[in-house]
Scaffold this active site. Structure first.
Site, PDB file in Angstrom:
ATOM      1  N   GLU A 117       0.837  -1.211   0.000  1.00  0.00           N
ATOM      2  CA  GLU A 117       0.000   0.000   0.000  1.00  0.00           C
ATOM      3  C   GLU A 117       0.868   1.256   0.000  1.00  0.00           C
ATOM      4  O   GLU A 117       2.076   1.204   0.151  1.00  0.00           O
ATOM      5  CB  GLU A 117      -0.894   0.031   1.246  1.00  0.00           C
ATOM      6  CG  GLU A 117      -2.350  -0.373   1.004  1.00  0.00           C
ATOM      7  CD  GLU A 117      -3.136   0.684   0.228  1.00  0.00           C
ATOM      8  OE1 GLU A 117      -2.533   1.678  -0.252  1.00  0.00           O
ATOM      9  OE2 GLU A 117      -4.360   0.507   0.079  1.00  0.00           O
TER      10      GLU A 117
ATOM     11  N   ARG B 138      -7.000   1.818  13.526  1.00  0.00           N
ATOM     12  CA  ARG B 138      -5.665   1.854  12.944  1.00  0.00           C
ATOM     13  C   ARG B 138      -5.644   2.856  11.800  1.00  0.00           C
ATOM     14  O   ARG B 138      -6.691   3.188  11.227  1.00  0.00           O
ATOM     15  CB  ARG B 138      -5.231   0.473  12.434  1.00  0.00           C
ATOM     16  CG  ARG B 138      -5.966  -0.011  11.180  1.00  0.00           C
ATOM     17  CD  ARG B 138      -5.240  -1.171  10.523  1.00  0.00           C
ATOM     18  NE  ARG B 138      -5.905  -1.695   9.338  1.00  0.00           N
ATOM     19  CZ  ARG B 138      -5.728  -1.220   8.107  1.00  0.00           C
ATOM     20  NH1 ARG B 138      -4.928  -0.187   7.896  1.00  0.00           N
ATOM     21  NH2 ARG B 138      -6.351  -1.777   7.081  1.00  0.00           N
TER      22      ARG B 138
ATOM     23  N   ASN C 232      -5.044   4.134   7.920  1.00  0.00           N
ATOM     24  CA  ASN C 232      -5.112   3.533   6.591  1.00  0.00           C
ATOM     25  C   ASN C 232      -4.553   4.513   5.569  1.00  0.00           C
ATOM     26  O   ASN C 232      -3.339   4.664   5.463  1.00  0.00           O
ATOM     27  CB  ASN C 232      -6.534   3.093   6.243  1.00  0.00           C
ATOM     28  CG  ASN C 232      -6.557   2.075   5.116  1.00  0.00           C
ATOM     29  OD1 ASN C 232      -5.842   1.080   5.184  1.00  0.00           O
ATOM     30  ND2 ASN C 232      -7.376   2.283   4.105  1.00  0.00           N
TER      31      ASN C 232
ATOM     32  N   ASN D 256     -10.079   5.489   1.770  1.00  0.00           N
ATOM     33  CA  ASN D 256      -9.156   5.219   0.670  1.00  0.00           C
ATOM     34  C   ASN D 256      -9.267   6.340  -0.358  1.00  0.00           C
ATOM     35  O   ASN D 256     -10.362   6.849  -0.596  1.00  0.00           O
ATOM     36  CB  ASN D 256      -9.487   3.888  -0.016  1.00  0.00           C
ATOM     37  CG  ASN D 256      -8.761   2.718   0.616  1.00  0.00           C
ATOM     38  OD1 ASN D 256      -7.550   2.773   0.829  1.00  0.00           O
ATOM     39  ND2 ASN D 256      -9.489   1.664   0.926  1.00  0.00           N
TER      40      ASN D 256
ATOM     41  N   ASP E  63      -9.966   1.644  -4.144  1.00  0.00           N
ATOM     42  CA  ASP E  63      -8.872   1.666  -3.176  1.00  0.00           C
ATOM     43  C   ASP E  63      -8.101   2.971  -3.398  1.00  0.00           C
ATOM     44  O   ASP E  63      -8.698   4.003  -3.665  1.00  0.00           O
ATOM     45  CB  ASP E  63      -8.001   0.413  -3.315  1.00  0.00           C
ATOM     46  CG  ASP E  63      -7.359   0.001  -1.998  1.00  0.00           C
ATOM     47  OD1 ASP E  63      -6.748   0.871  -1.340  1.00  0.00           O
ATOM     48  OD2 ASP E  63      -7.443  -1.173  -1.628  1.00  0.00           O
TER      49      ASP E  63
END
Length: 291
Positions: A15, A99, A101, A156, A204
């Protein structure tokens, strides 16, 4: 199209690709593998993180930021890969069980960080997402945190129009990329749908080219969608991986497109690889963190 696996490395969840033009280097992460990676020339350096890491972004001061589960840290790039020297910059999201991203810097070098309920176990296994507990935060060069949005599922895509007045920000739980107006004080208007669901996978990470088109990686779609400024599909770019996760323009002329990807149940030979291809339009420069 002729796709190239840039390195032999295969990520569990690759990522966050970032092209650093001053250093002619590519930064990216393996979230589930807890790795921050940098490619300079043919040399790949890997720093093993103590926690899941979602972004790896160089700083104006010469070190780099890593977004870990417990906070945003500075990484000394001269430290050893198995013994990284980390210094806490800030805790953007204090919500237990969340968390980081998606993360990217705006033109001023401020870090915008999207968070979500943690969905990755200690062994890299998938955990169910049961709540929309994520948020969007802006982090200044001195570490000051400004909350911007809450109630997010899976943040995202973080991109801005060339004049900085429009933010493109997606939520994969909604299969949608939204458009926000950015006010003079940096706060956001209510969202408008910019690109809704598409049959080729879910949205994404993304990159923007010099013409203002968005190249969006499609999780489980084995492709990128090139989206026009009005959100309509301009082009479908098929990929030799099952789960592309994000992309960035790099190289000396910004015409090399790098794509990160994740492992998948399909076990395609290139799943998890970092891919590259030459394209016909340059991209927009990435901005280092201002701190």
């Amino acid at each position: 199209m002729s796709w190239t696996a840039v390195t032999p490395h295969r990520a569990t969840l690759g990522e966050g690709p970032f092209w650093d033009a001053p250093g002619q280097a590519l930064y990216w992460v393996d979230i589930a593998g807890k790795q921050a990676l940098r490619l300079q020339g043919d040399n790949v350096q890997i720093w093993q993180m103590p926690e899941h890491v979602s972004a790896f972004i160089p700083c104006a001061s010469g070190d780099a930021l890593v977004t870990l589960s417990s906070g945003v840290y500075r990484l000394d790039l001269d430290s050893a890969g198995l013994d990284p020297r980390l210094t806490l910059l800030c805790i953007a999201d204090p919500q237990p069980g969340n968390r980081p991203n998606e993360a990217r810097c705006d033109a001023l070098g401020q870090l915008w960080l999207g968070t979500m309920q943690n969905n990755i176990g200690e062994q890299g296994e998938d955990l169910p997402i049961e709540r929309r507990s994520g948020g969007l935060f802006r982090i200044a060069g001195d570490g000051r945190v400004t909350p911007l949005l809450n109630g997010l599922g899976i943040p995202n895509t973080l991109l801005w129009s060339s004049d900085g007045t429009t933010l493109y920000f997606g939520d994969s739980l909604d299969a949608t990329i939204y458009q926000y107006s950015v006010a003079a004080d940096g706060f956001l208007s209510p969202p408008e749908v910019w690109r809704g669901p598409h049959p080729l996978g879910g949205p994404d990470g993304s990159a923007m080219d010099a013409d203002g088109f968005v190249w969006n990686a499609r999780w489980d779609g084995s492709c990128l969608l090139r989206l026009a400024p009005d959100g309509q599909v301009d082009r479908v770019i098929e990929l030799p991986v099952s789960r592309p996760t994000s992309c960035v323009f790099g190289g000396a002329d910004l015409r090399t497109l790098f794509i990160t990807s994740a492992a998948s149940p399909a076990n395609h030979p290139l799943d998890g690889a970092l891919l590259s291809i030459r394209v016909d339009v340059p991209g927009v420069l990435c901005t280092r963190f201002a701190g």
